[in-house]
Scaffold this motif. Structure first.
Motif, mmCIF file in Angstrom:
data_model
loop_
_atom_site.group_PDB
_atom_site.id
_atom_site.type_symbol
_atom_site.label_atom_id
_atom_site.label_comp_id
_atom_site.label_asym_id
_atom_site.label_seq_id
_atom_site.Cartn_x
_atom_site.Cartn_y
_atom_site.Cartn_z
ATOM 1 N N PRO A 109 -4.531 -1.830 12.737
ATOM 2 C CA PRO A 109 -4.985 -2.572 11.603
ATOM 3 C C PRO A 109 -5.870 -3.752 12.207
ATOM 4 N N LEU B 268 1.323 0.986 2.155
ATOM 5 C CA LEU B 268 0.531 1.493 3.214
ATOM 6 C C LEU B 268 0.421 0.303 4.326
ATOM 7 N N GLY C 287 1.477 5.512 6.895
ATOM 8 C CA GLY C 287 1.001 5.017 8.059
ATOM 9 C C GLY C 287 0.678 5.977 8.859
ATOM 10 N N ALA D 153 3.863 1.809 12.273
ATOM 11 C CA ALA D 153 3.157 2.862 13.207
ATOM 12 C C ALA D 153 2.622 2.186 14.197
ATOM 13 N N SER D 154 1.881 0.736 14.125
ATOM 14 C CA SER D 154 1.273 -0.172 15.208
ATOM 15 C C SER D 154 2.322 -0.359 16.253
ATOM 16 N N GLN E 146 -3.092 6.760 7.702
ATOM 17 C CA GLN E 146 -3.999 5.595 7.680
ATOM 18 C C GLN E 146 -4.435 5.457 9.281
ATOM 19 N N ALA E 147 -3.293 5.645 10.294
ATOM 20 C CA ALA E 147 -3.439 5.088 11.497
ATOM 21 C C ALA E 147 -4.273 6.411 12.323
ATOM 22 N N SER F 55 -2.637 2.642 -1.178
ATOM 23 C CA SER F 55 -2.010 3.951 -1.219
ATOM 24 C C SER F 55 -2.157 4.624 -2.749
ATOM 25 N N ASN G 188 7.025 8.172 7.170
ATOM 26 C CA ASN G 188 5.937 7.612 7.978
ATOM 27 C C ASN G 188 4.632 8.132 7.571
ATOM 28 N N GLN H 290 3.709 0.611 6.285
ATOM 29 C CA GLN H 290 3.841 1.964 7.262
ATOM 30 C C GLN H 290 2.648 1.809 8.395
ATOM 31 N N TRP H 291 1.608 1.208 7.947
ATOM 32 C CA TRP H 291 0.579 1.135 9.103
ATOM 33 C C TRP H 291 1.110 0.083 10.151
#
Lengths: 226, 793
Positions: free
Chosen positions: B618, B352, B183, B359-360, B186-187, B776, B180, B355-356
């Motif tokens: 995102p 990226l 992500g 994560a969302s 970024q998140a 990334s 993770n 993974q973003w």
């Protein structure tokens, strides 16, 4: 006393650590790539894979396969020189100096657990240091296989004797059972009701490989249920 | 005394009969005979920490007459509880490797030629020291750089400190990101990523994350998977693995979902579409701890509803719409859903993005609200540790107290890109480059620029145990110790829900004239007048010891202890009890050496969302802004074409196979060779193909349908051709790969690295067309199209 093993496939992740531990514990020779291509790789503990169904219902079953240490071993019956026999504790043992390398036992074993030593065991300088001094290396021309780490049994017996007691569960563990991260391999006395293998072997999930042959393996698998 | 079979057996203390007829000895290695002949056969045990991967497993080494003969797991080490993996087992093959470098080697021929002359340590260190002093005198410290393979130990920080104290910013760590990691950074600017507890989930969805065959800790996760699998029929835990190849994670899951490489992020957003449409979302978490979820035209629901409806997602990913719908509904309806992304998903052009998106999915579906599922790593009482970072705009590396959200990424994301950064003028010309614990010429997907870059640097110094693929481009190779001959501390393992420090201590003194990297750096610092150790330690061992003093002073945790309930230990600690008694640091230090390390038995506390930055979803605008901003990266598709929003470039374009012989190359790692270094160890070389039953050599996994079309069978030889070259491999026909990929194991095909690795097999990474994830900077392993030709044997 009847030594046996239970392998819980519901727990096994197929990581192969039992294979590595077995090779190092028992000084199982590593053969060169060329010879390996000719099918001469030696594994006392192997990892078998079975594919069931098709995607999206594909299931892959992996199971570690040591010697089954059969109660009715086909291999001992065909040995012309009694180099392989079943001892009083149920372990199917090999007497290397007695073996003449005829490989009848290899042909007779339905589980293909035996390996033939095509070469004199050799280690590169340095690597020979990694040899386990508790286990003999095998001579060229003899057959070898899993021994249930019987050298450890000897040690455990001596330890128990020196302490004036009987063997306890856990005193004697095979290298594969000891090293399994998932705790899928359990080893012990199948006849002793105090040992885990005894109760596990009576599980409704218990099954043996090629049971219909009547070999009565002492390695019992617990089937996956999902 | 002449060794006969009889007296040899007497020395062993056993007889043939006693040993059940199996211990007769016919062939004895010479050195073993000598040992048995003269040695008293005294068995001793020592504990230490494995360093074959960053997992930090405690090990227990058995020695006979002080010669290590076997490595076992340390039963009281919390991360592995007495178990190891095959790489851990094989450690002695590294220690005793017959091709270990015995003294410093100076290059004789041109760069690229493996031709050496041995020199003394004094001469080698004198040469380096002179070079250093020259740079420092001319105030050109920035012309010094250090590429360091980060094995999650204190040595990485020490080496980083060494570089910083010389006045240079050029410390380039090299390691795989945590699960993770991309992500979460970024998140919500979370680095390192949060830990998670698999025991708390009832629905585990792994997007390419193969916890069983690679970092962060395969032994820990194999143990845990065993336990979870056993209880699965009772608990109903569902484990779904999404990947183009059914890795061990897929085989142990309840369901494997085939997907086109690089399109996992699209699937995650497609699931988000369904979850949003069903209005089955974590309203409270979204309202309190997130941003950009609702914001009119440019919000997350707008992105998802416009670009990721199920039919479109299905066309991109190859996942049927009904599967997508089912997965989304199962995931969002479960009590404790957990989605993880890592492994192959951080090795794609869409790393990226994926993974973003994943994560969302967690943020959307109550995962972050589940009690104890996500854990807050507790920092060690060492004060802030500098973080190696790379600036996304300038490309400059530096060590900072913490990453800056807008402009920084973790340094290790971009280390593979060093030659390109130099070509783009983002890095200064280097006069001296050190390389340790990593083989960039083997690992890099783009080897030519690396060869050219290293050839231009006047002094390339490499610390190595074996001559490897990078060595021919080094001017000086210094023999260094293995983890079994040196002091170090393994740091807490990322993603695991508790803290531990594994002590590495020398099981044997350094063999063959090797020296620990820490001590060499210390000597160089002393000779060049750089103050490296405020603690006034004279050796790296002293530094390691000194670093444990704040841990002792904090009163937290305990040296490893026999397993009892974590909660019970934590309660004892709260009451003021300690498991061991160590009134003085000396006692604590002695216990650490006896037990193998330190840990804090209390698990990490639950993640607190209040105190961290809001989770950013995102949106189209954010993706496009990121793409425009990150200009330092090589990427061929930066310009906007027509009305297509930039972010759709990230949807893994043209993934479908075009012709019957066309495949996407999918290199994968195995537990026997996670890092590529396993190839130097014969045990691992032999059993790396345990599952496909191909020993020593690599193979190519192909789906039965494709194999049938190409008239290929198991064992047939094929030539695999990419734009970068071709290799010959044998085919393994298996249903565990999607029909669009050709899966090839990573880790073979070294040009050097000792006799067991040299010229055995092929390196699939060398075939890769090195495309980069523009967000990334990570190089993709999943984007290379290859053609397959049958080769007649």
């Amino acid at each position: 006393m009847k030594w046996g093993m239970v392998i819980d496939l519901q727990k096994c992740t197929g990581c192969g650590e039992c294979v590595a531990a077995c090779k190092l514990e028992n000084n199982v020779a590593i053969v060169e790539p060329k010879e390996s291509e000719m099918g001469r790789t030696m594994l006392w503990m192997d990892m078998l894979t079975v594919y069931e169904g098709e995607y999206p219902r594909l299931r892959v079953r992996q199971f570690p396969r040591p010697c089954m240490h059969c109660d009715h071993p086909p291999c001992t019956k065909v040995c012309p020189v009694r180099a392989t026999y079943k001892n009083e504790e149920g372990i199917v043992a090999q007497i290397y100096p007695q073996c003449i390398g005829c490989r009848y036992c290899m042909a007779a074993c339905p589980y293909t657990v035996k390996s033939f030593n095509w070469y004199k065991p050799e280690w590169a300088p340095g690597i020979r240091e990694t040899v386990n001094p508790d286990v003999s290396v095998r001579q060229v021309g003899v057959v070898e296989k899993c021994t249930f780490c019987v050298h450890r049994l000897q040690k455990a017996k001596e330890q128990a004797k020196s302490e004036g007691r009987n063997l306890r569960e856990g005193d004697f563990q095979t290298a594969c059972a000891e090293s399994c991260p998932a705790g899928a391999i359990v080893f012990g006395d199948l006849e002793n009701t105090g040992h885990r293998v005894n109760s596990l072997s009576r599980s409704p999930r218990a099954t043996r490989l090629l049971e219909d042959l009547g070999t009565e393996p002492k390695v019992i698998y617990l089937k996956e249920v999902d | 005394m002449k060794i006969t079979r009889r007296n040899f057996l007497q020395m062993l203390g056993i007889t043939g009969a006693a040993a059940g007829g199996i211990s007769h000895v016919w062939a004895i290695p010479d050195q073993w005979v000598e040992k048995l002949q003269y040695g008293p056969r005294i068995e001793t045990w020592m504990v230490s920490t494995c360093s074959q991967c960053p997992g930090g497993c405690g090990i227990r080494v058995r020695s006979i007459d002080e010669i290590p003969v076997r490595i076992f797991g340390n039963p009281i080490a919390p991360v592995n509880s007495g178990f190891t993996c095959p790489m851990g087992e094989a450690g002695l093959e590294l220690l005793y490797h017959p091709d270990r470098i015995r003294q410093p080697m100076r290059r004789k021929g041109k760069k690229g030629e493996s031709s050496w002359e041995p020199i003394s340590w004094e001469e080698a260190l004198g040469q380096i020291s002179k070079g250093f002093q020259g740079l420092l005198k001319k105030n050109q410290a920035d012309r010094f750089g250090f590429i360091f393979g980060d094995r999650n130990t204190l040595l990485t920080h020490f080496a980083g400190d060494f570089v910083a104290r010389t006045g240079s910013a050029n410390f380039f760590p090299w390691r795989a990101p945590g699960i993770n990691e991309l992500g979460f950074w970024q998140a919500f600017e979370e680095f390192p990523p949060l830990a998670f507890d698999l025991n708390k989930t009832d629905y585990l969805l792994t997007f390419g994350t193969n916890l069983l065959e690679g970092p962060p800790s395969p032994v820990y996760f194999n143990r845990l998977y065993g336990k979870l699998k056993e209880s699965r029929p009772r608990t109903g835990l569902k484990m779904v693995h999404v990947d183009a190849r059914m890795s061990q994670a897929g085989k142990n899951a309840t369901e494997w979902v085939q997907i086109r490489p690089g399109s996992m992020g699209v699937l995650a957003l497609g699931m988000a579409y369904v979850i949003l449409r069903d209005k089955n979302i974590d309203e409270e978490f979204i309202a309190r701890y997130t941003q950009d979820f609702r914001g009119g035209k440019e919000d997350f629901p707008a992105l998802v509803s416009r670009y990721y409806p199920p039919d479109k997602v299905s066309a991109i990913t190859g996942v049927p719409p009904e599967t997508l719908l089912r997965l989304a509904r199962e995931f969002s309806s479960s009590k404790a859903p957990l989605a993880l992304s890592g492994g192959v998903s951080d090795r794609s052009e869409t790393a990226l993005f994926t993974q973003w998106a994943v994560a969302s999915l967690n943020a959307l579906s109550r995962s972050f609200s589940v009690k104890g599922l996500w854990r807050e790593p507790v920092p060690l009482p060492w004060g802030p540790t500098p973080v190696p970072s790379v600036n996304t705009r300038s490309g400059a590396f530096s060590l900072k107290p913490q990453l800056a959200p807008e402009s920084d990424r973790p340094g290790h994301w971009a280390s593979e890109e060093l030659p390109h950064l130099r070509s783009a003028g983002k890095l200064p010309d280097l006069d001296m480059l050190m390389i340790a614990q990593v083989d960039p010429l083997y690992l890099s997907t783009d080897q030519k620029p690396w060869q050219e870059w290293l050839s231009r640097i006047p002094q390339v110094l490499q610390f190595a145990t074996l001559i490897d693929d990078t060595s021919p481009y080094a001017d000086l190779v210094l023999p260094t110790t293995t983890y079994l001959e040196q002091w170090d501390i393994t740091l807490p393992v990322p993603n695991l829900p508790f803290s531990q420090l594994g002590l590495q201590q020398p099981i044997v003194p350094p063999l063959n004239g090797a020296r620990p990297i820490g001590d060499v750096l210390l000597q160089l610092a002393t000779e060049t007048g750089v103050t490296l150790l405020p603690e006034k330690s004279k050796s790296y061992a002293g530094y390691v010891e000194a670093r444990m003093k704040p841990i002792f002073a904090s009163g937290k945790g305990t040296p490893y202890f026999e397993a009892v309930s974590l909660n019970f230990l934590e309660e004892l600690r709260k009451l003021g009890w300690q498991v061991y008694s160590y009134p003085a640091f000396a006692d604590f230090w002695r216990l650490l050496q006896e037990k193998g390390g330190w840990w804090d038995p209390g698990e990490y506390p639950e993640a607190e969302w209040k105190k961290r930055k809001k989770f950013t979803f995102p949106t189209v605008a954010r993706f496009d802004a990121l793409l425009k901003e990150r200009v330092l990266l090589r990427y061929g598709q930066e310009t906007q074409k027509g009305d297509t929003p930039l972010h759709t470039l990230l949807e893994a374009p043209s993934r479908k196979t075009e012709t019957p012989d066309s495949f996407l190359l999918a290199p994968f790692t195995t537990l026997m060779n996670m890092t590529g270094e396993g190839a130097s160890q014969p045990l691992l070389q032999e059993i790396s193909g345990l599952i496909p039953r191909v020993y020593w050599k690599p193979w190519a996994e192909m789906h039965p349908e494709r194999a049938k079309k190409l008239s290929l069978q198991d064992g047939d030889l094929i030539r695999v051709v990419s734009v970068k070259g071709s290799v010959t491999l044998s085919v393994k026909v298996v249903p565990t790969v999607s029909s669009e990929i050709l899966a090839v194991p990573f880790g073979k095909g070294h040009k050097e690295s000792g006799r067991y690795a040299k010229n055995i097999g092929t390196n699939p990474v060398a075939l890769i067309d090195p495309l980069v994830d523009p967000l990334s900077g990570r190089t993709s392993w999943q984007s290379t199209r290859v053609r397959v030709e049958k080769v007649n044997k």
